[in-house]
Write an enzyme that holds these catalytic residues in place. Structure first.
Site, PDB file in Angstrom:
ATOM      1  N   GLU A 184       0.887  -1.172   0.000  1.00 58.06           N
ATOM      2  CA  GLU A 184       0.000   0.000   0.000  1.00 58.06           C
ATOM      3  C   GLU A 184       0.920   1.215   0.000  1.00 58.06           C
ATOM      4  O   GLU A 184       1.477   1.573   1.038  1.00 58.06           O
ATOM      5  CB  GLU A 184      -0.886   0.000   1.255  1.00 58.06           C
ATOM      6  CG  GLU A 184      -1.786  -1.208   1.376  1.00 58.06           C
ATOM      7  CD  GLU A 184      -2.945  -1.197   0.391  1.00 58.06           C
ATOM      8  OE1 GLU A 184      -3.276  -0.109  -0.122  1.00 58.06           O
ATOM      9  OE2 GLU A 184      -3.500  -2.264   0.123  1.00 58.06           O
TER      10      GLU A 184
ATOM     11  N   CYS B 139      -2.124   9.676   2.349  1.00 55.42           N
ATOM     12  CA  CYS B 139      -1.821   9.072   1.046  1.00 55.42           C
ATOM     13  C   CYS B 139      -2.878   9.395  -0.004  1.00 55.42           C
ATOM     14  O   CYS B 139      -2.610   9.307  -1.195  1.00 55.42           O
ATOM     15  CB  CYS B 139      -1.657   7.564   1.187  1.00 55.42           C
ATOM     16  SG  CYS B 139      -3.139   6.744   1.784  1.00 55.42           S
TER      17      CYS B 139
HETATM   18  P1  NAP Z   1       8.027   4.949   5.251  1.00 52.20           P
HETATM   19  O1  NAP Z   1       9.178   5.813   5.526  1.00 52.20           O
HETATM   20  O2  NAP Z   1       7.965   4.206   3.971  1.00 52.20           O
HETATM   21  O3  NAP Z   1       7.941   3.910   6.494  1.00 52.20           O
HETATM   22  C1  NAP Z   1       6.894   2.983   6.581  1.00 52.20           C
HETATM   23  C2  NAP Z   1       7.307   1.850   7.497  1.00 52.20           C
HETATM   24  O4  NAP Z   1       8.349   1.095   6.876  1.00 52.20           O
HETATM   25  C3  NAP Z   1       7.865   2.318   8.836  1.00 52.20           C
HETATM   26  O5  NAP Z   1       7.429   1.471   9.860  1.00 52.20           O
HETATM   27  C4  NAP Z   1       9.351   2.166   8.612  1.00 52.20           C
HETATM   28  O6  NAP Z   1      10.113   2.046   9.779  1.00 52.20           O
HETATM   29  C5  NAP Z   1       9.379   0.890   7.830  1.00 52.20           C
HETATM   30  N1  NAP Z   1      10.662   0.614   7.180  1.00 52.20           N
HETATM   31  C6  NAP Z   1      11.623   1.484   6.779  1.00 52.20           C
HETATM   32  N2  NAP Z   1      12.652   0.822   6.213  1.00 52.20           N
HETATM   33  C7  NAP Z   1      12.338  -0.496   6.246  1.00 52.20           C
HETATM   34  C8  NAP Z   1      12.978  -1.683   5.803  1.00 52.20           C
HETATM   35  N3  NAP Z   1      14.159  -1.645   5.190  1.00 52.20           N
HETATM   36  N4  NAP Z   1      12.369  -2.859   6.000  1.00 52.20           N
HETATM   37  C9  NAP Z   1      11.171  -2.926   6.616  1.00 52.20           C
HETATM   38  N5  NAP Z   1      10.501  -1.826   7.053  1.00 52.20           N
HETATM   39  C10 NAP Z   1      11.074  -0.631   6.860  1.00 52.20           C
HETATM   40  O7  NAP Z   1       6.651   5.771   5.348  1.00 52.20           O
HETATM   41  P2  NAP Z   1       6.194   6.877   6.373  1.00 52.20           P
HETATM   42  O8  NAP Z   1       7.028   8.101   6.203  1.00 52.20           O
HETATM   43  O9  NAP Z   1       6.044   6.297   7.734  1.00 52.20           O
HETATM   44  O10 NAP Z   1       4.710   7.141   5.815  1.00 52.20           O
HETATM   45  C11 NAP Z   1       4.455   7.904   4.695  1.00 52.20           C
HETATM   46  C12 NAP Z   1       4.233   7.071   3.454  1.00 52.20           C
HETATM   47  O11 NAP Z   1       3.219   6.090   3.671  1.00 52.20           O
HETATM   48  C13 NAP Z   1       3.721   7.921   2.296  1.00 52.20           C
HETATM   49  O12 NAP Z   1       4.370   7.567   1.118  1.00 52.20           O
HETATM   50  C14 NAP Z   1       2.246   7.580   2.247  1.00 52.20           C
HETATM   51  O13 NAP Z   1       1.637   7.807   0.995  1.00 52.20           O
HETATM   52  C15 NAP Z   1       2.270   6.141   2.600  1.00 52.20           C
HETATM   53  N6  NAP Z   1       0.953   5.723   3.065  1.00 52.20           N
HETATM   54  C16 NAP Z   1       0.225   4.878   2.271  1.00 52.20           C
HETATM   55  C17 NAP Z   1      -1.057   4.498   2.682  1.00 52.20           C
HETATM   56  C18 NAP Z   1      -1.893   3.540   1.872  1.00 52.20           C
HETATM   57  O14 NAP Z   1      -2.838   2.954   2.425  1.00 52.20           O
HETATM   58  N7  NAP Z   1      -1.615   3.347   0.581  1.00 52.20           N
HETATM   59  C19 NAP Z   1      -1.567   4.975   3.889  1.00 52.20           C
HETATM   60  C20 NAP Z   1      -0.785   5.845   4.645  1.00 52.20           C
HETATM   61  C21 NAP Z   1       0.476   6.201   4.231  1.00 52.20           C
HETATM   62  P3  NAP Z   1      10.888   3.334  10.394  1.00 52.20           P
HETATM   63  O15 NAP Z   1       9.803   4.262  10.812  1.00 52.20           O
HETATM   64  O16 NAP Z   1      11.660   2.746  11.513  1.00 52.20           O
HETATM   65  O17 NAP Z   1      11.743   3.885   9.291  1.00 52.20           O
END
Ligand code: NAP
Length: 479
Positions: free
Chosen positions: A253, A287
């Site tokens: 997602e 998002c």
């Molecule tokens: P993010 O930086 O991609 O992080 C998401 C999750 O992934 C966090 O728990 C992060 O941990 C973890 N993560 C990071 N590196 C990883 C790795 N190598 N292996 C496994 N997990 C890892 O996103 P964010 O800044 O929290 O959120 C914003 C993004 O989410 C935006 O792009 C938004 O569009 C998207 N989003 C999508 C939806 C949907 O339903 N499509 C809904 C809400 C948000 P850490 O925090 O420890 O880095």
């Protein structure tokens, strides 16, 4: 929060809460106040968590669907009863305005209830084996079975409801979960885990690993005993996870770049107020937030004026204040990026109509016009309180422009013409087209996901529960 967690014992493994040698702070993005420290998991914790979750998967598999449903209903009721504490925790750790945080809690209750209902609805069908020669003496059916251990990885922006969108369907379908919440906002996830255990969830059905995804993400997603990775977050992290995960079931997602088209026959006031709410709620960290608005030339000036009026009426500031519409971003780095992208657009000819200022983590609602199509703010996901206006005369050109983004979730169209609406809905590249609403509308029971590059899978409880299951056919040969 720190002491409530027992000095940072934030790792849930085998039903027990543990601390770690390495701890990290959690900070209120509005006040800068330290909210406590959580443990940073490492590969050793992953090993133990997955081993425990394997036992949890065996326990969940044996749990009747009625019992799964009872636990999820009990969790929903407990969350509803404790809604104000959860809302305050969301606001404290993410800076989301309290009214929006209350809405998120209400939605999370609904997500858990939908999951409880899905637990007793997830059933197979009989199969007409005799429909093809050779099958006459056969009868049978298929059932849905759980996949096993699911690694659920969630972002910071809806730290409760997005976790419920993974845990609810996973448990409804009889799986266990190793949850990794975002490092900026792990505290609400910890509260939810406690609530689920108190509701009767088998203690090894859920492990929770706090800390940095960059430290232990590969160990978790690449683990051979993890059957599925269900990820919500940014595209770059999603790509890294896919590489590390190898062959296993994946749900991705990812982000969006919400386009809205405003036609010449639209209700301008309604469109402007919906776009302002959709662009600036949660400081644009959404998002499906509105990012690009394509406005028909004949109503452009009227729409711009209505949008500016609605934008200026927004209350910006302390997210705990019940009057606040727009609070801080999650961190200063993200706020700096918003300003940098705004400055870049203006340096390339864009007009700054409102905002463009930052104080710490707070970015004033920002409106741009005349933005070049290839400016960062137009072609990448903004995920902040900046929206851009574009002028068009030809609907096909507006649809092409709306479809230009790499990542797509929802698109939206304002028009009173059924013919126009049907024409555009068929051509917009999106997983949902909202008519006379902004991109920022989601019912938690509807299928939800991406339509752009890299999207995989659908949430919306019923759809996620099926993706977190596998069919098994039982065939009787009577001859
Ligand atoms: P993010 O930086 O991609 O992080 C998401 C999750 O992934 C966090 O728990 C992060 O941990 C973890 N993560 C990071 N590196 C990883 C790795 N190598 N292996 C496994 N997990 C890892 O996103 P964010 O800044 O929290 O959120 C914003 C993004 O989410 C935006 O792009 C938004 O569009 C998207 N989003 C999508 C939806 C949907 O339903 N499509 C809904 C809400 C948000 P850490 O925090 O420890 O880095």
């Amino acid at each position: 929060m720190h002491s409530a967690l027992g000095a940072g014992r934030s790792l849930l493994i085998g039903g027990r809460w543990e601390a770690a040698d390495d701890m990290m702070p959690v900070t209120n993005p509005w006040s800068g106040e330290a909210l406590g420290a959580v443990a940073c998991a490492d590969a050793g914790h992953v090993e133990r968590a997955v081993a425990s979750a394997l036992r949890g998967a065996a326990a969940m598999r044996l749990l009747s669907t009625g019992e799964r449903s009872r636990i999820l209903h009990a969790a929903a009721a407990a969350l509803e009863a404790d809604n104000e504490r959860f809302a305050a925790a969301i606001t404290t750790e993410t800076g989301k305005p309290i009214r929006a945080a209350r809405r998120e809690v209400a939605r999370a209750v609904n997500t858990l209830r939908l999951s409880a209902e899905e637990a007793v609805r997830l059933a197979g069908e009989t199969i007409a084996f005799d429909s093809f020669p050779g099958g006459e003496a056969r009868s049978g059916y298929y059932v849905y079975e759980p996949v096993g251990v699911i690694a659920a990885i969630t972002p910071f922006n809806d730290p409760l409801n997005l976790v419920c969108h993974k845990l609810g369907p996973a448990f409804a379908a009889g799986n266990s979960v190793v949850l990794k919440p975002a490092e900026q906002a792990p505290l609400v996830a910890i509260m939810l885990a406690r609530l689920l255990l108190a509701a009767g969830l088998p203690e090894e059905a859920l492990c929770l690993l706090t800390g940095r995804g960059s430290d232990f993400g590969d160990a978790l997603t690449g683990h051979a005993d993890v059957a599925m990775v269900s990820f919500t977050g940014g595209a770059h992290v999603g790509e890294a996870i896919c590489r590390a995960a190898g062959i296993k079931r994946l749900a991705m997602e990812l982000g969006g770049n919400g386009p809205v088209i405003v036609m010449d026959d639209a209700n301008i006031e309604k469109a402007a107020s919906a776009c302002v709410a959709g662009a600036f709620g949660a400081a644009g960290q959404n998002c499906i937030g509105v990012q690009r608005i394509y406005v028909h030339d004949t109503v452009f000036n009227a729409f711009q004026a209505a949008l500016l009026a609605a934008l200026k009426a927004l209350r910006v500031g302390d997210p705990m204040d019940g009057e606040t519409d727009v609070g801080p971003m999650i961190g200063a780095t993200e706020a700096e990026r918003m300003i940098a992208w705004t400055v870049e657009a203006v340096s390339r000819g864009a007009t700054l109509l409102a905002g463009g200022e930052r104080a710490g983590t707070l970015v004033r609602p920002t409106l741009l016009a005349n933005v070049p199509d290839d400016a960062s703010i137009a072609c990448h996901e903004a995920f902040g309180p900046v929206v851009s206006l574009f002028r068009f005369t030809d609907l096909d050109a507006a649809i092409d422009a709306a479809n230009r983004a790499d990542y797509a979730i929802h698109a939206a169209l304002f028009s009173e013409s059924l013919r126009t609406v049907r024409y555009a809905a068929a051509r917009l590249r999106a997983a949902g087209v909202m008519i006379n609403d902004s991109t920022d509308y989601r019912l938690d029971a509807m299928p939800f996901g991406g339509a752009g590059r890299g999207n995989m899978g659908r949430e919306g409880v019923r759809y996620a529960a099926r993706e977190m299951s596998q069919t098994k056919v039982i065939c009787f040969h009577d001859a």
